[in-house]
Design a protein around this motif. Structure first.
Motif, PDB file in Angstrom:
ATOM      1  N   PRO A 143       0.884  -1.654   0.332  1.00  0.00           N
ATOM      2  CA  PRO A 143       0.004   0.010   0.198  1.00  0.00           C
ATOM      3  C   PRO A 143       0.920   1.195  -0.170  1.00  0.00           C
ATOM      4  CG  PRO A 143      -0.873  -1.604   1.551  1.00  0.00           C
ATOM      5  CD  PRO A 143       0.763  -1.975   1.231  1.00  0.00           C
ATOM      6  N   GLY A 144       0.296   2.054  -0.717  1.00  0.00           N
ATOM      7  CA  GLY A 144       1.192   3.300  -1.141  1.00  0.00           C
ATOM      8  C   GLY A 144       2.090   3.585  -2.502  1.00  0.00           C
ATOM      9  N   LEU A 145       2.582   2.520  -2.747  1.00  0.00           N
ATOM     10  CA  LEU A 145       3.242   2.256  -3.903  1.00  0.00           C
ATOM     11  C   LEU A 145       2.897   2.443  -5.101  1.00  0.00           C
ATOM     12  CD1 LEU A 145       6.416  -0.017  -3.131  1.00  0.00           C
ATOM     13  CD2 LEU A 145       5.977   2.799  -2.870  1.00  0.00           C
ATOM     14  N   GLY A 146       2.914   2.877  -6.341  1.00  0.00           N
ATOM     15  CA  GLY A 146       2.377   2.429  -7.263  1.00  0.00           C
ATOM     16  C   GLY A 146       3.484   2.483  -8.690  1.00  0.00           C
ATOM     17  N   MET A 147       2.453   2.183  -9.211  1.00  0.00           N
ATOM     18  CA  MET A 147       3.441   1.439 -10.250  1.00  0.00           C
ATOM     19  C   MET A 147       5.086   1.937 -11.199  1.00  0.00           C
ATOM     20  SD  MET A 147       2.575  -1.714 -10.346  1.00  0.00           S
ATOM     21  CE  MET A 147       3.468  -2.347 -11.468  1.00  0.00           C
ATOM     22  N   LYS A 148       4.221   3.455 -11.122  1.00  0.00           N
ATOM     23  CA  LYS A 148       5.700   4.289 -11.758  1.00  0.00           C
ATOM     24  C   LYS A 148       6.684   4.381  -9.955  1.00  0.00           C
ATOM     25  CE  LYS A 148       3.555   7.340 -14.582  1.00  0.00           C
ATOM     26  NZ  LYS A 148       3.008   8.949 -14.571  1.00  0.00           N
ATOM     27  N   SER A 149       6.512   4.137  -9.076  1.00  0.00           N
ATOM     28  CA  SER A 149       7.250   4.306  -8.023  1.00  0.00           C
ATOM     29  C   SER A 149       8.043   2.944  -7.565  1.00  0.00           C
ATOM     30  CB  SER A 149       6.525   4.058  -6.303  1.00  0.00           C
ATOM     31  OG  SER A 149       6.191   5.491  -6.814  1.00  0.00           O
ATOM     32  N   VAL A 150       7.521   1.824  -8.288  1.00  0.00           N
ATOM     33  CA  VAL A 150       8.375   0.241  -8.237  1.00  0.00           C
ATOM     34  C   VAL A 150       8.908   0.597  -8.898  1.00  0.00           C
ATOM     35  CG1 VAL A 150       7.136  -2.161  -9.051  1.00  0.00           C
ATOM     36  CG2 VAL A 150       5.494  -0.573  -7.228  1.00  0.00           C
ATOM     37  N   ASN A 151       8.343   1.192 -10.403  1.00  0.00           N
ATOM     38  CA  ASN A 151       9.243   0.797 -11.587  1.00  0.00           C
ATOM     39  C   ASN A 151      11.144   1.911 -10.879  1.00  0.00           C
ATOM     40  OD1 ASN A 151       8.510  -0.901 -13.339  1.00  0.00           O
ATOM     41  ND2 ASN A 151       6.601   0.985 -14.146  1.00  0.00           N
ATOM     42  N   LYS A 152      10.659   3.093  -9.705  1.00  0.00           N
ATOM     43  CA  LYS A 152      11.670   3.405  -9.819  1.00  0.00           C
ATOM     44  C   LYS A 152      12.311   2.687  -8.486  1.00  0.00           C
ATOM     45  CE  LYS A 152       9.021   8.249 -10.643  1.00  0.00           C
ATOM     46  NZ  LYS A 152       9.066   9.542  -9.973  1.00  0.00           N
ATOM     47  N   ILE A 153      11.820   2.027  -7.987  1.00  0.00           N
ATOM     48  CA  ILE A 153      12.706   1.406  -6.808  1.00  0.00           C
ATOM     49  C   ILE A 153      13.486   0.252  -7.346  1.00  0.00           C
ATOM     50  CG2 ILE A 153      12.658   0.262  -5.350  1.00  0.00           C
ATOM     51  CD1 ILE A 153       9.926   1.966  -3.927  1.00  0.00           C
ATOM     52  N   ILE A 154      12.813  -0.163  -8.337  1.00  0.00           N
ATOM     53  CA  ILE A 154      13.966  -1.112  -9.129  1.00  0.00           C
ATOM     54  C   ILE A 154      14.637  -0.852  -9.639  1.00  0.00           C
ATOM     55  CG2 ILE A 154      13.318  -2.998 -11.200  1.00  0.00           C
ATOM     56  CD1 ILE A 154      10.936  -4.137 -10.422  1.00  0.00           C
ATOM     57  N   ASN A 155      14.756   0.334 -10.640  1.00  0.00           N
ATOM     58  CA  ASN A 155      16.160   0.946 -11.234  1.00  0.00           C
ATOM     59  C   ASN A 155      17.032   1.538 -10.007  1.00  0.00           C
ATOM     60  OD1 ASN A 155      15.007   0.130 -13.655  1.00  0.00           O
ATOM     61  ND2 ASN A 155      13.783   2.570 -13.870  1.00  0.00           N
ATOM     62  N   ALA A 156      16.311   2.187  -8.958  1.00  0.00           N
ATOM     63  CA  ALA A 156      17.251   3.107  -8.338  1.00  0.00           C
ATOM     64  C   ALA A 156      18.026   2.043  -7.595  1.00  0.00           C
ATOM     65  CB  ALA A 156      16.663   3.960  -7.458  1.00  0.00           C
ATOM     66  N   ARG A 157      17.555   0.933  -7.061  1.00  0.00           N
ATOM     67  CA  ARG A 157      18.845  -0.373  -6.448  1.00  0.00           C
ATOM     68  C   ARG A 157      19.353  -0.841  -6.677  1.00  0.00           C
ATOM     69  NH1 ARG A 157      13.426  -4.599  -5.398  1.00  0.00           N
ATOM     70  NH2 ARG A 157      14.290  -5.527  -7.324  1.00  0.00           N
ATOM     71  N   ARG A 158      19.458  -0.909  -8.712  1.00  0.00           N
ATOM     72  CA  ARG A 158      20.934  -1.195  -8.727  1.00  0.00           C
ATOM     73  C   ARG A 158      21.964  -0.403  -8.228  1.00  0.00           C
ATOM     74  NH1 ARG A 158      19.043   0.162 -14.333  1.00  0.00           N
ATOM     75  NH2 ARG A 158      20.975  -0.314 -15.383  1.00  0.00           N
ATOM     76  N   PHE A 159      21.899   0.585  -8.328  1.00  0.00           N
ATOM     77  CA  PHE A 159      22.721   1.579  -7.970  1.00  0.00           C
ATOM     78  C   PHE A 159      23.628   1.608  -6.253  1.00  0.00           C
ATOM     79  CE2 PHE A 159      21.148   3.246 -11.484  1.00  0.00           C
ATOM     80  CZ  PHE A 159      21.791   3.002 -12.582  1.00  0.00           C
ATOM     81  N   ARG A 160      22.365   1.368  -5.401  1.00  0.00           N
ATOM     82  CA  ARG A 160      22.632   1.810  -3.767  1.00  0.00           C
ATOM     83  C   ARG A 160      21.209   1.326  -2.879  1.00  0.00           C
ATOM     84  NH1 ARG A 160      23.367   6.521  -0.909  1.00  0.00           N
ATOM     85  NH2 ARG A 160      22.559   4.777   0.777  1.00  0.00           N
ATOM     86  N   LYS A 161      21.431   0.891  -2.172  1.00  0.00           N
ATOM     87  CA  LYS A 161      20.272   0.417  -0.762  1.00  0.00           C
ATOM     88  C   LYS A 161      19.621   1.247  -0.479  1.00  0.00           C
ATOM     89  CE  LYS A 161      22.392  -3.918   0.762  1.00  0.00           C
ATOM     90  NZ  LYS A 161      22.409  -4.938   2.423  1.00  0.00           N
ATOM     91  N   LEU A 162      18.270   1.327  -0.677  1.00  0.00           N
ATOM     92  CA  LEU A 162      17.662   2.509  -0.398  1.00  0.00           C
ATOM     93  C   LEU A 162      17.320   2.659   0.636  1.00  0.00           C
ATOM     94  CD1 LEU A 162      15.130   2.288  -3.574  1.00  0.00           C
ATOM     95  CD2 LEU A 162      17.307   3.541  -4.029  1.00  0.00           C
ATOM     96  N   ASN A 163      16.870   3.688   1.283  1.00  0.00           N
ATOM     97  CA  ASN A 163      15.878   4.734   2.711  1.00  0.00           C
ATOM     98  C   ASN A 163      14.803   4.643   2.535  1.00  0.00           C
ATOM     99  OD1 ASN A 163      17.100   7.208   2.744  1.00  0.00           O
ATOM    100  ND2 ASN A 163      18.982   6.693   3.422  1.00  0.00           N
ATOM    101  N   TRP A 164      14.305   5.259   3.507  1.00  0.00           N
ATOM    102  CA  TRP A 164      13.483   6.473   3.895  1.00  0.00           C
ATOM    103  C   TRP A 164      13.106   7.619   2.757  1.00  0.00           C
ATOM    104  CZ3 TRP A 164       9.786   3.299   4.615  1.00  0.00           C
ATOM    105  CH2 TRP A 164       9.657   2.387   5.401  1.00  0.00           C
TER     106      TRP A 164
END
Length: 427
Positions: free
Chosen positions: A341-362
């Motif tokens: 909840p709170g994650l749309g598909m745009k955010s999901v795709n951004k997360i998948i792309n961003a975590r290739r480069f580093r671990k994500l925090n809040w």
């Protein structure tokens, strides 16, 4: 041409068309100034939206509001004491071209009551589209309503001239249709939908071999259901939708809350309108089925026959399945990320792309656009903040609703404060 009579017909048949929501509509009004060319009182002008978000204005009318059927829920039912009118084929063509030339519209949405029989009506709808395409060289958008029971030959021809075809199944269940429209048969709705589906498949296959093969109904087909005229549960409604998406490759199913228009003992009482929130929840569920990978049985079943009006269906599902959470957003696959909840598909795709480069925090998640105040109860990341995992589903729901209410009150107070501080200009 009798312009006053045409204007009267437009007023009647545009008003009758407003109950069909299978193209989203809102009014448009342009007044004639300084003896300019033409004017529009807003009659028949509606707005619909393309997949890329572009707004398209359409002339939205009925060919006629005469009808041989007496469906309890329909404003054009034959027993209804209303003003009747019918356009000639050429009148609709002329209206469309004249509106288009004045830049009022970009296309046509044409439906109709059924007069004489299905083929007689469908033949005239097709004639309008055919004249626009072949005689007027009109390349704007055309959406035709398929008439239940129309012949395969007419449906084939309709798809060659229209961008989109749609036939409204009207009531979600067979038993509901028999109750409110006993003269109609669900099989008559299915036949044109099946024909359109098969023609789309066939023309696509032929185009791979013969490049100049025309595109058949390039915008596909859709349907609409009236919600609340009968007592179907949300599960029955959405199981019907899921079946139609699967079996007929529909682009959209529209959900139209029943509006009481006349007294009938089979219908809800006058003044009992379907809550707008119910429509909204059905559309949200529809979205989860089409874009988020949910199965209808996960969202609605014998234990959960109706949607929660307080919270959206994805949050409701998550609260019923807390054993699957929290989800580590730095490790989870796309399928599971989409269920937070709170994650749309745009955010999901951004997360998948961003975590290739580093671990994500809040902080990264906030920057991405995730609704962290909602998502924080269902996921972990490269941070220890928010990691309280001993809350019950009821407690989480209460916190989220409380937070939503606080935001609403804050926004309202800001608007009121702004209103108080704005001073009128001195004259």
């Amino acid at each position: 041409m009798n312009f006053e009579r045409i204007k009267e017909k437009l007023n009647i048949l545009a008003d009758a068309a407003k109950y069909d929501v299978s193209c989203s509509s809102s009014g448009s009004k342009r007044a004639n100034k300084d003896k300019g060319l033409g004017d529009s009182s807003g009659m028949g002008i509606c707005h619909t939206y393309t997949e890329d978000g572009r707004c398209v204005s359409l002339l939205k009318i009925l060919l006629t509001n005469h009808c041989i059927f007496d469906c309890a829920y329909c404003v054009t039912r034959k027993s209804n004491d209303i003003k009747r009118a019918a356009f000639k084929v050429q009148e609709v063509v002329d209206l469309t071209i004249n509106f288009y030339r004045r830049n009022y519209i970009e296309g046509l949405f044409l439906s109709s009551g059924i007069f004489k029989n299905a083929d007689y009506t469908m033949e005239r709808l097709v004639a309008v589209a055919k004249k626009l395409r072949l005689e007027e060289n009109f390349n704007g958008y055309i959406h035709l309503k398929s008439i239940p029971g129309a012949s395969d030959e007419l449906m084939r021809e309709a798809g060659l001239y229209a961008d989109r075809l749609s036939v409204n199944i009207e009531i979600p269940s067979v038993k509901g249709l028999k109750l409110l429209a006993p003269d109609k048969n669900r099989a008559d709705f299915i036949k044109p939908m099946e024909k359109v589906k098969n023609e789309i498949i066939q023309y696509k296959a032929e185009k791979k071999i013969i490049k100049n093969t025309p595109i058949y109904a390039p915008a596909g087909q859709s349907t609409q259901m009236i919600i609340g005229a009968t007592n179907e549960t949300d599960a029955e409604i959405m199981y019907t939708s899921a079946s139609f998406y699967k079996n007929f490759n529909l682009k959209r199913v529209y959900y139209s809350g029943y509006v009481p228009i006349s007294y009938d003992s089979r219908l809800p009482s006058i003044g009992t309108e379907v809550p707008m929130m119910r429509e909204n929840r059905l559309y949200q569920t529809d979205w989860l089925l089409r874009f988020y990978g949910f199965d209808i049985r996960e969202l609605l079943n014998k234990d959960t026959p109706n949607l929660d009006m307080d919270i959206d269906p994805k949050l409701s599902w998550a609260l019923r399945n807390l054993n699957l959470f929290p989800i580590d957003i730095n490790k989870a696959d796309k399928h599971m990320l989409a269920r937070i909840p709170g994650l749309g598909m745009k955010s999901v795709n951004k997360i998948i792309n961003a975590r290739r480069f580093r671990k994500l925090n809040w902080e990264h998640l906030k920057a991405i656009g995730a609704a962290v105040n909602r998502a924080k109860y269902f996921m972990t990341c490269d941070s220890r903040v928010y990691e309280t995992r001993d809350l019950t589903a009821a407690q989480i729901k209460g916190l989220i609703l409380s937070n939503s209410s606080s935001k609403y009150r804050k926004t309202l107070n800001n608007q009121l404060n702004l209103f108080d501080t704005v001073k009128p200009l001195s004259v």
